[in-house]
Scaffold this active site. Structure first.
Site, PDB file in Angstrom:
ATOM      1  N   SER A   1     114.042 117.712  45.436  1.00  0.00           N
ATOM      2  CA  SER A   1     114.436 116.563  45.465  1.00  0.00           C
ATOM      3  C   SER A   1     115.919 116.207  46.160  1.00  0.00           C
ATOM      4  O   SER A   1     116.392 115.044  46.199  1.00  0.00           O
ATOM      5  CB  SER A   1     114.337 115.747  43.987  1.00  0.00           C
ATOM      6  OG  SER A   1     115.480 116.548  43.270  1.00  0.00           O
TER       7      SER A   1
ATOM      8  N   SER B   1     114.492 121.914  43.427  1.00  0.00           N
ATOM      9  CA  SER B   1     114.931 120.935  44.061  1.00  0.00           C
ATOM     10  C   SER B   1     116.026 121.156  45.114  1.00  0.00           C
ATOM     11  O   SER B   1     116.253 119.923  45.925  1.00  0.00           O
ATOM     12  CB  SER B   1     115.398 119.783  42.877  1.00  0.00           C
ATOM     13  OG  SER B   1     114.241 119.264  42.276  1.00  0.00           O
TER      14      SER B   1
ATOM     15  N   LYS C   1     124.275 113.320  45.602  1.00  0.00           N
ATOM     16  CA  LYS C   1     122.729 113.115  45.241  1.00  0.00           C
ATOM     17  C   LYS C   1     122.617 111.782  44.232  1.00  0.00           C
ATOM     18  O   LYS C   1     123.426 111.785  43.301  1.00  0.00           O
ATOM     19  CB  LYS C   1     122.079 114.370  44.671  1.00  0.00           C
ATOM     20  CG  LYS C   1     120.763 114.336  44.435  1.00  0.00           C
ATOM     21  CD  LYS C   1     120.114 115.416  43.734  1.00  0.00           C
ATOM     22  CE  LYS C   1     118.551 115.486  43.470  1.00  0.00           C
ATOM     23  NZ  LYS C   1     117.949 116.746  43.068  1.00  0.00           N
TER      24      LYS C   1
END
Length: 473
Positions: free
Chosen positions: A159, A183, A83
């Site tokens: 996210s 997320s 990420k």
């Protein structure tokens, strides 16, 4: 299994095949690189990559280690991407932000990235994330909207949207995520994959600033609980530089296997103490409950109102304060380049008073204790994972659920936010489909009970039979 394309094989099967030399890490790498080349231009899950030659060289080195008889790690030979909030040596960390659009390549790996490498993972790139990990949809000023492989007109979530979309599309067998307000849970639900928010400290974090927070955590993602457990074994563990890290060996998570329904008591709550839920998601969860009962699980109604009392306000206070603590420098130097929602969060966090923060931390402690007591009567707690199916890719957030208006981006995240405040481990796993779009459920376990929790969710997955379904992209 031999007829299954390499990009759809489980992470466990790939590791076992590489170790036994039935397949090579080079073959696995080529299969996933080809999948990325084919689909990433449509999905936008991966935002940067190392050169193909470097990825193949790393895979060949992994094969050489097996040939020599080296003691290899639990993730040996598996390609993955990190990420884009965490540093990977040789790749830029943009945080999805215009402020860091021209960031130089990182000179060292983040703590968890180094652990993944030591356990054999081959880091090939970075996955898409919104600016600062803000919200549960993945869009930003510098990267394309991350789209859902089940329907390219829809969001993949956020996210950790890039991670979930890459898994669902067969671009990666494992991925990492982070989570303070859903997320990794929302994208897992939207993409028919599995994500775990572990107990704080289970995955050691080298975060800057406050290294003691229980609010935001790092966690594993994959296409099944079996593979999430394997990923957890490769990313968890203590580190002396992470003051909250749990001093227990992570290797046992590689031994997680699905348990059966016998003796497993499931506490069921339809809305996490009153969060608005759309009719289609509610219908899918009712069907999932009936299927678990038919499979032999004991499922009982569970009232969460008392346990989660005041959790929503506590989450908002802590979350906004953390945005201020993390991004006050960017707000001072580059306010005009920040996403308005992010700047608003920073300014709100700046105004949090000592008494408000003290109250929020006290509430969090009480929410944790009340939740932990519920496990005297049940083994897991189940709620919906999201209130709606994946929204259109043009949306910035879901502004209405049923008749309830959501005036800010995080209002529709409260299914996740309330569970965050409990600080308990939670797995999102597939519950079903509505109109061809995935719907997930949150399964909450005891404090530090990740092994049992993953055994239970692997059992749910075996009973429901949804994790083997893939999009037709």
């Amino acid at each position: 299994m031999t007829d299954t394309p390499l990009h759809w094989r489980s992470a466990r099967a790939l590791v076992e095949g590489i170790r036994s030399r039935e397949i090579s890490a080079e073959e696995v790498m080529r299969a996933h690189l080809a999948r990325i080349e084919e689909l990433n231009p449509q999905v936008h899950a991966i935002v940067s990559m190392i050169p193909e030659s470097a990825a193949l060289a790393a895979a060949c080195a992994a094969d050489a280690a097996v040939a020599r008889g080296d003691d290899v790690g639990v993730l040996h030979g598996l390609p993955t991407a990190v990420k884009d909030l965490l540093d990977v040596e040789g790749l830029p960390t943009t945080h999805g932000s215009a402020v860091y659009a021209d960031a130089a390549p990182a000179t060292a790996d983040a703590m968890v990235v180094g652990r993944m490498r030591r356990n054999g993972a081959i880091i090939i790139g970075k996955t898409n994330t919104p600016e600062g990990g803000l919200g549960t949809l993945t869009f930003s000023a510098i990267h394309e909207v991350c789209r859902n492989p089940w329907d390219l007109s829809r969001h993949a979530g956020g996210s950790s949207g890039g991670a979930a979309a890459a898994l669902a599309a067969g671009m990666l067998p494992i991925a990492d995520g982070s989570d303070s307000g859903g997320s990794l849970r929302y994208p897992a639900s939207f993409c028919n994959v599995v994500g775990m928010r572990p107990t704080p400290g289970r995955v050691a974090s080298g975060r800057l600033g406050n290294g003691w927070t229980a609010h935001g955590v790092l966690g594993p993602m994959a296409r099944s609980s079996d593979d999430v457990a394997l990923m957890l074994a490769g990313m968890a563990g203590a580190d002396p530089m992470a003051p909250m890290s749990i001093a227990e060996s992570a290797s046992r998570f590689a031994d997680v296997i699905a348990d059966g329904p016998t003796g497993v008591r499931v506490g069921w709550n339809p809305d996490a103490a009153g969060v608005p839920i759309s009719a289609d998601v509610a219908a899918v969860l009712r069907e999932a409950r009936a299927a678990l009962v038919a499979a032999g699980y004991e499922v009982v109604d569970l009232d969460l109102d008392a346990a989660l009392a005041d959790a929503e306000q506590a989450w908002e206070t802590i979350e906004m304060f953390n945005f201020y603590a993390s991004y006050r420098g960017e707000a001072e130097a580059h306010a005009e380049r920040l996403r308005p929602d992010l700047l608003r969060n920073i300014r709100q966090g700046e105004r949090v008073t000592a008494s408000e923060l003290a109250d929020a931390l006290a509430i969090r402690t009480n929410v944790y204790r009340r939740t932990e007591r519920l496990f005297d009567d049940v083994d897991v707690i189940v709620t919906p994972a999201t209130p709606v199916v994946a929204p259109p890719a043009t949306d910035e957030w879901v502004r209405k659920v049923g008749e309830v208006e959501c005036d800010r981006y995080f209002r529709w995240q409260m299914l996740a936010n309330r569970i965050t405040v409990t600080a308990h481990p939670v797995v999102v796993t597939p519950a079903g489909f509505s109109g061809g779009l995935p719907v997930g459920m949150q399964v909450v376990g005891r404090n530090r009970g990740e092994f049992d929790l993953l055994s239970h969710t692997a059992g749910f997955e075996r009973a429901l039979g949804l994790t083997a379904r893939h999009p037709l992209i």
